[in-house]
Design a protein around this motif. Sequence first.
Motif, PDB file in Angstrom:
ATOM      1  N   ASP A 281       0.866  -1.214   0.129  1.00  0.00           N
ATOM      2  CA  ASP A 281       0.017   0.044   0.128  1.00  0.00           C
ATOM      3  C   ASP A 281       0.916   1.303  -0.023  1.00  0.00           C
ATOM      4  O   ASP A 281       0.646   2.266  -0.698  1.00  0.00           O
ATOM      5  N   GLU A 284       2.329   1.895  -3.342  1.00  0.00           N
ATOM      6  CA  GLU A 284       1.641   2.210  -4.466  1.00  0.00           C
ATOM      7  C   GLU A 284       0.998   3.789  -4.361  1.00  0.00           C
ATOM      8  O   GLU A 284       0.820   4.402  -5.293  1.00  0.00           O
ATOM      9  N   THR A 308      -9.761   6.254  -9.392  1.00  0.00           N
ATOM     10  CA  THR A 308      -9.494   4.907  -9.837  1.00  0.00           C
ATOM     11  C   THR A 308      -8.470   4.069  -9.009  1.00  0.00           C
ATOM     12  O   THR A 308      -8.717   2.960  -8.267  1.00  0.00           O
ATOM     13  N   MET A 311      -9.523   4.064  -5.164  1.00  0.00           N
ATOM     14  CA  MET A 311     -10.329   3.132  -4.682  1.00  0.00           C
ATOM     15  C   MET A 311      -9.895   1.599  -4.348  1.00  0.00           C
ATOM     16  O   MET A 311     -10.377   0.954  -3.218  1.00  0.00           O
ATOM     17  N   SER A 312      -8.988   1.469  -5.046  1.00  0.00           N
ATOM     18  CA  SER A 312      -8.502  -0.046  -4.727  1.00  0.00           C
ATOM     19  C   SER A 312      -7.483  -0.216  -3.584  1.00  0.00           C
ATOM     20  O   SER A 312      -7.428  -1.184  -3.091  1.00  0.00           O
ATOM     21  N   GLN A 314      -8.496   1.336  -0.539  1.00  0.00           N
ATOM     22  CA  GLN A 314      -9.218   1.697   0.645  1.00  0.00           C
ATOM     23  C   GLN A 314      -9.187   0.584   1.578  1.00  0.00           C
ATOM     24  O   GLN A 314      -9.499  -0.473   1.249  1.00  0.00           O
TER      25      GLN A 314
END
Length: 491
Positions: A281, A284, A308, A311-312, A314
């Motif tokens: 995380d 990213e 976009t 969102m992935s 969260q």
Amino acid sequence: MGARCSKFSFCWFHSHLKASVLESSDLENGGKNDRNTWPSFGEFSLEQLKAATSGFSPDNIVSEHGEKAPNVVYKGKLDKDRYIAVKRFNRLAWPDPRQFLEEAKSVGNLRSERLANLIGCCCEGDERLLVAEFMPNETLAKHLFHWENQPMKWAMRLRVALYLAQALEYCSSKGRALYHDLNAYRILFDKDGNPRLSCFGLMKNSRDGKSYSTNLAFTPPEYLRTGRVTPESVVYSFGTLLLDLMSGKHIPPSHALDLIRGKNFLMLMDSALEGHFSNDDGTELVRLATRCLQYEARERPNAKSLVTALMSLQKESEVPSYVLMGIPNEAASATQPLSLTPFGEACLRIDLTAIHEILEKTGYKDDEGIANELSFQMWTSQMQETLNSKKHGDTAFRAKDFSTAIDCYTQFIDGGTMVSPTVYARRCLSYLMNDMAQEALGDAMQAQVVSPEWPTALYLQATCLFSLGMEADAQETLKDGTNLEAKRNKN
């Protein structure tokens, strides 16, 4: 009480979870809960705003909206207990009243639950005032840089980034892609703890100062060259906010990029977050910040792609923002039971430390009377191994080594030779200490199956439900636990 357990079966649990906080019910109209809360954009008289702010009293000056003198923001109160934020410009700003009104009406046409919406303005004589929704829970800068009780949780930082990206995407879709001086003071928290973007930064600045602060280290490179704000400049500022969220500090992009290039991105991360986020995380988010901070504006992502990407990432999407932020919630407090035991109080506050003390002090006395039928063959090494697992689990539980406690209690439960509601209760709390609320709820429910008249099982269910944001069910379960304990004490 058996009906109570079946109600909280996992099928019910998954089908009745609150709609994900990530799904905007109606971004354009402010969401079903906010619809009709505020009227459409309108003009206020100077007298109205004077009355609302007690004559623009210095006592009503607030810093929540990140504005600096000479353009001051006041907290105001209209009828029906509606609070507003009133921005009063200095006399040199907006010399053309028509331009001011047109710009205010354009921004005032926006309505989103991701914005602190502009609901009106005033243009009388030399006065130029904007009226927005008031956000009572201060700024991102306050919660990120100057926190008092607890650092902002990783899940909340990711939510702030997503909601801000959604706000920018919404504004862009409505032809308002330019935002002036996007920073941590421009992000405000509403009564539910949700982050919102101040609408004031959407106004073209006219003579209202510069589009960016005087700190050149944080200014988009193209603005330094041309003095003009572009949508890509806003994305650059979004990148600096990602750095703020990761580090808990205001780090110059050049310094951050040097660390990233040297593959030392972990040095960027807030030390208060250690152990609370995965390297994947973090990597990213660093990658996304790097893209936003590209020197060439055309190489930066747009707002839609930011949404976009975020969102992935969260986490804990079912948990309300006010729970993650540790902010009291009016709706939840309005339904609090009038009289609670110490255990009930601890559950209501989700005070896991206090719950741990209570469970440790109580020990296993509530297991008395529970039949554990054992065959002669089971009084062997298997029995000894099972008891050792429980013993090691208790030692870890007392030492607050909750990960080890989970492992040991799981071995005891899986052994199947003995049944203990207290072990389920202790593993439940250990799960909660490790942010595993769904697993914890399963154990609290199982403890009640084993011991249906045990208040502790209901109290722990309530704690799990509070942690999962299921307020109404948590309150009902807490009430049941309180009533059961009162009944038990009478007998």
